[in-house]
Design a protein around this motif. Structure first.
Motif, short mmCIF file in Angstrom:
data_model
loop_
_atom_site.label_atom_id
_atom_site.label_comp_id
_atom_site.label_asym_id
_atom_site.label_seq_id
_atom_site.Cartn_x
_atom_site.Cartn_y
_atom_site.Cartn_z
N TYR A 127 -10.54 2.42 14.81
CA TYR A 127 -10.76 2.67 13.54
C TYR A 127 -12.42 2.71 13.17
O TYR A 127 -12.86 1.73 12.70
N PRO A 128 -13.10 3.64 13.86
CA PRO A 128 -14.55 3.46 13.57
C PRO A 128 -15.01 3.68 12.28
O PRO A 128 -14.86 4.69 11.58
N GLN A 129 -15.52 2.47 11.86
CA GLN A 129 -16.23 2.56 10.53
C GLN A 129 -15.34 2.62 9.51
O GLN A 129 -15.67 3.18 8.31
N THR A 130 -14.03 2.63 9.50
CA THR A 130 -13.12 3.14 8.60
C THR A 130 -12.01 1.70 8.36
O THR A 130 -11.52 1.80 7.35
N ALA A 131 -11.89 0.89 9.21
CA ALA A 131 -11.22 -0.37 8.98
C ALA A 131 -11.84 -1.78 8.94
O ALA A 131 -12.81 -1.93 9.77
N PHE A 132 -11.43 -2.51 8.09
CA PHE A 132 -12.24 -3.95 7.74
C PHE A 132 -11.22 -5.11 7.86
O PHE A 132 -10.11 -5.20 7.34
N LEU A 133 -11.37 -6.01 8.79
CA LEU A 133 -10.47 -7.16 9.07
C LEU A 133 -10.61 -8.30 8.14
O LEU A 133 -11.74 -8.82 7.74
N SER A 134 -9.56 -9.04 7.90
CA SER A 134 -9.42 -10.39 7.65
C SER A 134 -8.18 -11.16 8.11
O SER A 134 -7.31 -10.38 8.90
N THR A 135 -8.38 -12.41 8.83
CA THR A 135 -7.46 -13.04 9.55
C THR A 135 -7.29 -14.38 9.19
O THR A 135 -8.00 -14.86 8.35
N TRP A 136 -6.15 -14.81 9.54
CA TRP A 136 -5.60 -16.20 8.86
C TRP A 136 -4.68 -16.82 10.08
O TRP A 136 -3.87 -16.02 10.67
N VAL A 175 -7.84 -0.13 5.48
CA VAL A 175 -8.14 1.10 6.26
C VAL A 175 -8.57 2.21 5.04
O VAL A 175 -7.61 2.47 4.43
N PHE A 176 -9.31 2.94 5.29
CA PHE A 176 -10.03 4.05 4.60
C PHE A 176 -9.71 5.25 5.25
O PHE A 176 -10.09 5.74 6.03
N ALA A 177 -8.38 5.92 4.82
CA ALA A 177 -7.94 7.23 5.43
C ALA A 177 -7.09 7.84 4.58
O ALA A 177 -6.18 7.45 3.77
N ASP A 178 -7.08 9.23 4.61
CA ASP A 178 -6.41 9.92 3.79
C ASP A 178 -5.07 10.60 4.63
O ASP A 178 -5.12 11.30 5.14
N LEU A 179 -4.01 9.66 4.32
CA LEU A 179 -2.67 9.81 5.26
C LEU A 179 -2.16 10.87 4.54
O LEU A 179 -1.84 10.97 3.38
N THR A 180 -1.48 11.96 5.39
CA THR A 180 -0.65 13.19 4.98
C THR A 180 0.52 13.08 5.92
O THR A 180 0.58 12.41 6.98
N LEU A 212 -13.22 5.98 -1.04
CA LEU A 212 -13.70 4.38 -1.47
C LEU A 212 -14.25 3.68 -0.59
O LEU A 212 -14.59 2.68 -0.47
N ASN A 213 -14.55 4.22 0.76
CA ASN A 213 -15.25 3.69 1.91
C ASN A 213 -16.77 3.57 1.43
O ASN A 213 -17.43 4.37 1.94
N THR A 214 -17.12 2.83 0.52
CA THR A 214 -18.57 2.49 0.18
C THR A 214 -18.91 0.92 0.28
O THR A 214 -18.04 0.26 0.42
N PRO A 215 -20.36 0.99 0.43
CA PRO A 215 -20.92 -0.57 0.92
C PRO A 215 -20.28 -1.18 -0.14
O PRO A 215 -20.28 -2.49 0.22
N GLY A 216 -20.29 -0.93 -1.61
CA GLY A 216 -20.00 -2.06 -2.62
C GLY A 216 -18.52 -2.53 -2.24
O GLY A 216 -18.18 -3.74 -2.38
N ASN A 217 -17.56 -1.40 -1.97
CA ASN A 217 -16.27 -1.80 -1.75
C ASN A 217 -16.10 -2.74 -0.36
O ASN A 217 -15.20 -3.69 -0.27
N ASP A 251 -11.37 -6.36 -6.96
CA ASP A 251 -11.02 -6.18 -8.41
C ASP A 251 -10.01 -5.27 -8.70
O ASP A 251 -9.38 -4.68 -7.85
N GLU A 252 -9.54 -5.45 -9.97
CA GLU A 252 -8.26 -4.44 -10.22
C GLU A 252 -8.75 -2.92 -10.14
O GLU A 252 -8.19 -2.20 -9.88
N GLY A 253 -10.17 -2.65 -10.67
CA GLY A 253 -10.48 -1.21 -10.48
C GLY A 253 -10.43 -0.74 -9.19
O GLY A 253 -10.40 0.34 -8.99
N PHE A 254 -10.60 -1.71 -8.12
CA PHE A 254 -10.49 -1.24 -6.82
C PHE A 254 -8.98 -1.08 -6.17
O PHE A 254 -8.58 -0.06 -5.72
#
Length: 352
Positions: free
Chosen positions: A218-227, A260-265, A303-308, A318-321
């Motif tokens: 996912y080049p520059q479109t996926a961001f990880l969190s792990t537990w 993941v920021f992707a427009d699934l269809t 929605l793939n912006t630096p702020g998000n 946040d709720e807006g996102f």
């Protein structure tokens, strides 16, 4: 309205009874002390009842404040002395700035003392002093140093009276970004428990291990969190890669989340299923043995912006996102159950 009336009214408005001290007659000073004592008592009752009497105490405290304000206004408007001697006496009363200042300072000090006394006395049974918290802080730092043979800094100590428990936050001195939690009872000496340093440390290491794989798929479109959940370990092992049942240190379970920021269809959904399948197949190659779950949350590419992205990395959606903008989701509690792309069910949230 004369100058002194304005000042006295303003002082009564910001602090209960302070304008009465400014006026400075014996009766006014005594009345101001009574009102301030009532304010402190109201605060004491509020905290002693944990706020349950707030609906009663709040109107009483507000009423006391209003009474002080009314008394101050009435003094100037309805008590103008007809006797020339009394008028002259009042004039002298406001002709000495230093006496006015002294009275006002004393009144302010008494007001602050009443509020502080009401708060500290009322909340004391449910809180711990700074000295008591320092004892727990030092005990926690000593415990961590002895267990992990490195220095730690406890940055936050909070006490919950209902459970008799201290809740702490700490980090290694050499890595302030790695914040974890631990607890302590209020015994003497304190007993430290429920610390999750290894959970957070292993999760960080796992994220570093999986990031190249996520970036590849996912080049520059996926961001990880792990537990990572610590198992019943016999030894302390700080290196995630060294975890295995043979050395007595292994994970209990682990979970991977991707945003993941992707427009699934309908046209690209099959391609996404195959990509998820590849991810699931390759994850065990770099992860240690243990039950592994995964969740992928899909959002529009716009929605793939630096702020998000910053919010994602901090875990502060946040709720807006997050509210209503997620389009699809895939989740499975154990990736070993997935044998083919047909097992990849990416749910369209718009149909729920």
């Amino acid at each position: 309205m004369k100058k002194h009336q304005w000042v006295a009214t303003f002082l009564s408005l910001i602090c209960t009874g302070l304008g009465m001290f400014y006026i400075g007659t014996p009766g006014m000073i005594v009345g101001g002390i009574i009102l301030m004592a009532l304010q402190g008592a109201s605060l004491f009752i509020f905290f002693m009842t944990l706020g349950f009497l707030g609906l009663i105490v709040a109107p009483v405290a507000l009423g006391v404040h209003i009474v002080g304000l009314i008394i101050t206004v009435v003094y100037f408007n309805y008590r103008t002395p007809k006797d020339p001697f009394k008028a002259q006496k009042r004039q002298r009363q406001f002709s000495s700035p230093w006496k006015i200042a002294v009275r006002t300072v004393i009144g302010a000090a008494l007001f602050v003392g009443a509020i502080y006394g009401g708060y500290t006395t009322g909340s004391e049974p449910f809180t711990k002093s700074g000295a008591e918290k320092r004892v727990v802080q030092e005990a926690a730092e000593s415990y961590l140093k002895q267990k992990y043979n490195e220095s730690f800094k406890v940055t936050d100590v909070r006490y919950t009276w209902a459970t008799g428990t201290y809740y702490l936050r700490a980090h290694p001195e050499q890595n302030p970004e790695l914040v974890f939690r631990l607890e302590s009872n209020d015994d003497n000496p304190p007993e430290i428990s429920n610390e999750n340093y290894l959970n957070e440390l292993w999760a960080l290491q796992l994220k570093e291990i999986l990031t190249p794989l996520a970036d590849e798929l996912y080049p520059q479109t996926a961001f990880l969190s792990t537990w990572v959940n610590v198992g019943h370990n016999q030894t302390v092992e700080r290196n995630y890669r060294n975890l295995n049942s043979e050395n007595g240190a292994a994970v209990g379970s682990q979970h991977v989340s991707l945003t993941v920021f992707a427009d699934l269809t309908a046209d690209n959904l099959l391609t996404e299923q195959e990509r998820v399948m590849e991810l699931v197949q390759r994850m065990p190659e770099v992860m240690v043995e243990g039950k592994t779950g995964i969740q992928i949350d899909y959002y529009p590419s716009e929605l793939n912006t630096p702020g998000n992205v910053k919010k994602i990395n901090k875990g502060t959606f946040d709720e807006g996102f997050n509210g209503g903008k997620q389009t699809h989701i895939f989740r499975v509690d154990d990736i070993s159950e997935i044998t083919s792309a047909n097992d990849i069910e990416i749910r369209d949230l718009s149909k729920d």
